[in-house]
Motif scaffolding. Sequence first.
Motif, PDB file in Angstrom:
ATOM      1  N   LYS A   1      -5.580   9.633  -8.469  1.00 24.58           N
ATOM      2  CA  LYS A   1      -6.706   9.463  -7.987  1.00 24.58           C
ATOM      3  C   LYS A   1      -7.460   8.726  -9.280  1.00 24.58           C
ATOM      4  O   LYS A   1      -8.222   7.606  -8.309  1.00 24.58           O
ATOM      5  N   GLU A   2      -7.197   8.912 -10.199  1.00 21.82           N
ATOM      6  CA  GLU A   2      -7.173   7.821 -11.141  1.00 21.82           C
ATOM      7  C   GLU A   2      -7.477   5.772 -10.531  1.00 21.82           C
ATOM      8  O   GLU A   2      -7.791   5.389 -10.839  1.00 21.82           O
ATOM      9  N   ILE A   3      -5.831   5.689 -10.427  1.00 21.89           N
ATOM     10  CA  ILE A   3      -5.454   4.728  -9.745  1.00 21.89           C
ATOM     11  C   ILE A   3      -5.908   4.389  -8.698  1.00 21.89           C
ATOM     12  O   ILE A   3      -5.772   3.074  -8.564  1.00 21.89           O
ATOM     13  N   GLY A   4      -6.579   5.360  -8.115  1.00 18.84           N
ATOM     14  CA  GLY A   4      -7.270   4.509  -6.958  1.00 18.84           C
ATOM     15  C   GLY A   4      -6.933   4.797  -5.150  1.00 18.84           C
ATOM     16  O   GLY A   4      -6.819   4.322  -5.005  1.00 18.84           O
TER      17      GLY A   4
ATOM     18  N   ASP B   1      -5.668   6.443  -2.015  1.00 14.78           N
ATOM     19  CA  ASP B   1      -6.409   7.819  -1.247  1.00 14.78           C
ATOM     20  C   ASP B   1      -5.433   8.729  -0.611  1.00 14.78           C
ATOM     21  O   ASP B   1      -4.500   8.503  -0.661  1.00 14.78           O
TER      22      ASP B   1
ATOM     23  N   SER C   1       1.137  -1.180  -0.497  1.00 19.66           N
ATOM     24  CA  SER C   1       0.012  -0.488   0.242  1.00 19.66           C
ATOM     25  C   SER C   1       1.363   1.118   0.168  1.00 19.66           C
ATOM     26  O   SER C   1       1.253   1.868   0.637  1.00 19.66           O
TER      27      SER C   1
END
Length: 231
Positions: free
Chosen positions: A209-212, A214, A189
């Motif tokens: 942001k697009e690859i998720g 947080d 992570s």
Amino acid sequence: MKLRLVRKIKEHEDCFTFVFANENNLKWSAGQFIHYTLPHEPMDNRGDERWFTISSAPEEKDIHLTTRFTSEKGSSFKKALLAMQPGEEIIADTPEGDFVLDSSPDSIIFVAGGIGITPFRAILKDLISRSIPMNITLLYANRSPELTTFKDELELIKASNPGLHIEYFYGDRFITKDDLIKSGHRFTSPTYFVSGPEPMVEALKQTIKEIGVDDIHVRFDYFPGYASDLK
Ligand SMILES: Cc1cc2nc3c(=O)[nH]c(=O)nc-3n(C[C@H](O)[C@H](O)[C@H](O)COP(=O)(O)OP(=O)(O)OC[C@H]3O[C@@H](n4cnc5c(N)ncnc54)[C@H](O)[C@@H]3O)c2cc1C
């Protein structure tokens, strides 16, 4: 407070490090920046104030300011900075900013565009001087190998730190979504730290942001005043 210039180091063709004596025993965390004022004449409408990351680690004692100079449309501030001679002084506020490592340097991805390398140089030097092992990947975009600030120093750090991986991107080869995903594969992570010219950081913010990823796993350091092609 005033900081006295000790020497100027030419990093490459258009990049210099200004070394200021830390006579006030200023404390800072690696990755923080300083607000400077440099009164000068004639002054353009961009003013006499700028922010610069401290590119040195606290253990290096001196305060380093590393910046780029452009031949076209360069500011009067930068001309005055470049003209400074050892012994001359600049006005500085106290260090600030939260672009710092506040947990162990594990599963970290640094993303630098050009002169955006300054906080990462400070952080890496800090980890080494405190003998803290690292597990970090650095993605570093530049115009060319010759214009890659701190390249020799980064290579030396990498040679003695197997936990540091570096991938360079030159010219039109930009850091893409795939590069960010691929760099994260060796971590569970990862936390991303992104630093560079404002347009580049804005673009990467969207990609991250697009690859998720947080919000707690990403930090941004925006350098205004540079166009996106000024890597
Ligand atoms: C927290 C923080 C940390 C920073 N750390 C660093 C750092 O470590 N190193 C670093 O180099 N910078 C850093 N910066 C950015 C720095 O403060 C300057 O904004 C940047 O160096 C550009 O300097 P300059 O405006 O004097 O432009 P110059 O470097 O002299 O010129 C840059 C180019 O910008 C264009 N330009 C920008 N604004 C104008 C305008 N108003 N009119 C005409 N042309 C313009 C010109 O085309 C010119 O070619 C940091 C900024 C922040 C907020």
